[in-house]
Scaffold this motif. Structure first.
Motif, PDB file in Angstrom:
ATOM      1  N   SER A  84     -33.188 -17.667 -23.823  1.00 25.84           N
ATOM      2  CA  SER A  84     -32.923 -19.060 -23.449  1.00 25.84           C
ATOM      3  C   SER A  84     -31.666 -19.167 -22.583  1.00 25.84           C
ATOM      4  N   ASP A  85     -30.700 -18.318 -22.846  1.00 25.33           N
ATOM      5  CA  ASP A  85     -29.489 -18.309 -22.014  1.00 25.33           C
ATOM      6  C   ASP A  85     -28.718 -17.023 -22.288  1.00 25.33           C
ATOM      7  N   ASN A  86     -28.531 -16.235 -21.236  1.00 30.64           N
ATOM      8  CA  ASN A  86     -27.898 -14.934 -21.471  1.00 30.64           C
ATOM      9  C   ASN A  86     -26.367 -14.991 -21.461  1.00 30.64           C
ATOM     10  N   LYS A  87     -25.860 -16.200 -21.252  1.00 28.48           N
ATOM     11  CA  LYS A  87     -24.402 -16.370 -21.388  1.00 28.48           C
ATOM     12  C   LYS A  87     -24.121 -17.043 -22.731  1.00 28.48           C
ATOM     13  N   LEU A  88     -22.972 -16.751 -23.245  1.00 29.48           N
ATOM     14  CA  LEU A  88     -22.668 -17.204 -24.605  1.00 29.48           C
ATOM     15  C   LEU A  88     -21.409 -18.067 -24.617  1.00 29.48           C
ATOM     16  N   GLU A  89     -21.617 -19.375 -24.827  1.00 31.12           N
ATOM     17  CA  GLU A  89     -20.459 -20.264 -24.944  1.00 31.12           C
ATOM     18  C   GLU A  89     -19.884 -20.116 -26.349  1.00 31.12           C
ATOM     19  N   PRO A  90     -18.604 -20.407 -26.489  1.00 30.24           N
ATOM     20  CA  PRO A  90     -17.951 -20.217 -27.788  1.00 30.24           C
ATOM     21  C   PRO A  90     -18.666 -20.932 -28.940  1.00 30.24           C
ATOM     22  N   GLU A  91     -19.126 -22.163 -28.681  1.00 23.70           N
ATOM     23  CA  GLU A  91     -19.800 -22.918 -29.754  1.00 23.70           C
ATOM     24  C   GLU A  91     -21.067 -22.203 -30.190  1.00 23.70           C
ATOM     25  N   ARG A  92     -21.807 -21.768 -29.199  1.00 21.86           N
ATOM     26  CA  ARG A  92     -23.070 -21.093 -29.531  1.00 21.86           C
ATOM     27  C   ARG A  92     -22.804 -19.770 -30.249  1.00 21.86           C
ATOM     28  N   LYS A  93     -21.756 -19.115 -29.832  1.00 16.39           N
ATOM     29  CA  LYS A  93     -21.399 -17.853 -30.492  1.00 16.39           C
ATOM     30  C   LYS A  93     -21.125 -18.082 -31.971  1.00 16.39           C
ATOM     31  N   ILE A  94     -20.325 -19.110 -32.269  1.00 17.70           N
ATOM     32  CA  ILE A  94     -20.004 -19.428 -33.660  1.00 17.70           C
ATOM     33  C   ILE A  94     -21.269 -19.788 -34.423  1.00 17.70           C
ATOM     34  N   GLN A  95     -22.106 -20.598 -33.785  1.00 22.67           N
ATOM     35  CA  GLN A  95     -23.333 -21.040 -34.434  1.00 22.67           C
ATOM     36  C   GLN A  95     -24.250 -19.864 -34.752  1.00 22.67           C
ATOM     37  N   LEU A  96     -24.421 -18.994 -33.757  1.00 17.01           N
ATOM     38  CA  LEU A  96     -25.276 -17.815 -33.959  1.00 17.01           C
ATOM     39  C   LEU A  96     -24.707 -16.922 -35.048  1.00 17.01           C
TER      40      LEU A  96
END
Length: 288
Positions: A84-96
């Motif tokens: 879905s997106d190969n870049k990782l924003e900080p929020e998404r990183k925490i969520q994942l």
DNA sequence: TTGTGTTTTATTGCCTCC
DNA sequence: GGAGGCAATAAAACACAA
């Protein structure tokens, strides 16, 4: 870089609470006590769960760190997220990280490595495409070389015939027939299609040989013919060069000149007319 | 079982951007 | 100057043939 060293110890401190509603409880076993000596991130989870026993904690925490593989479920989840997106924003990183029961740093590293793998795959694909393109070009080039050889032998054959004609003509007493390039005219004319256009005092014909080579045919008002090769066609230039080389073998050729498609000063342009003087409808080549 | 090649996880150092 | 990305690389984990 000290801030990043030693397996998440100094970076992204993130501990998933035991009561977390993570959808990856299966992966939690990977981070359980029995794995603690085998896993980096496991150490921190275990630490959060067993903070009552300092000796055991110290013993574990000072063991040499080892890496562990993510579970299949974790990898699947990360792959989905990567698509879905190969870049990782900080929020998404925490969520994942929360959802997978991993350290955010692990998620970041996984994405980084995944991007590197993706890039390699892309390079391989690009290489394949280039390879295919090269093979096609190569085949095309080889065909052109064959075609060139064919044309070359054609020109040689024609010039041989011209020589024979010349020889026969000089042997006979008839000067008129000696200068007629009948063989050339017939052989060439039966192998080409013609289209017509008007150009000054000449009629210009576009001719196409069987081999696909295009050229322009200039018909003078007085009904003599000349050929004008198109500059864009390298193979024809090559052919003309061959003919030019053979010129000394042909007696009596003339060199009228053309500028901008019109007949002008016969000596103003560096070109050759490979026709014959006095012909009513002679064929010849312009050679530059 | 073990040697070996491959894959995956993690580190390091450098670079760019804000 | 810190954060984050990337290339290069180390090293653990894994697969597999002999």
């Amino acid at each position: 870089m000290a801030a990043r060293s030693f397996l998440y110890g100094g970076d992204d401190p993130f501990i998933v609470p035991r009561s977390s509603s993570s959808s990856f409880h299966g992966s939690r076993s990977m981070l359980s006590f029995e794995d603690r000596g085998n896993g980096a991130s496991g150490g921190q989870f275990w630490r959060s769960e067993d903070n009552g026993d300092d000796d055991e904690y110290d013993e574990y925490f000072h063991q040499p760190e080892k890496k562990r593989r993510l579970t299949a479920d974790q990898v699947r989840f990360l792959e989905k997220s990567f698509v879905s997106d190969n870049k990782l924003e900080p929020e998404r990183k925490i969520q994942l990280a929360k959802e997978l029961g991993l350290q955010p740093r692990q998620v970041a590293i996984w994405f980084q490595n995944r991007r590197a793998r993706w890039k390699n795959k892309q390079l391989e694909k690009d290489y394949d495409v280039l390879q295919e393109s090269y093979n096609k070009l190569k085949a095309n080039y080889e065909n052109l070389v064959k075609e060139k050889e064919k044309l070359k032998s054609m020109v040689e054959e024609l010039s041989d015939k011209m020589m024979l004609q010349e020889k026969g003509a000089s042997d006979s007493s008839s000067t008129k027939s000696a200068s007629q390039p009948h063989v050339l005219e017939e052989d060439v004319s039966k192998n080409m299609n013609t289209g017509y256009g008007q150009n000054g005092n000449f009629i210009e014909k576009t001719v196409e040989f069987d081999n696909g080579v295009h050229s322009s045919l200039i018909e003078r008002v007085d009904s003599s013919y000349v050929f004008e090769p198109e500059q864009s066609d390298g193979s024809l230039d090559e052919e003309n060069n061959l003919v030019k080389m053979l010129l000394p073998c042909v007696d009596g050729y003339t060199s009228p000149k053309i500028t901008n498609g019109d007949y002008t000063d016969p000596h103003s342009v560096n070109s050759y007319y490979l026709g014959f003087p006095g012909d009513e409808q002679a064929f010849g080549f312009w050679s530059y």
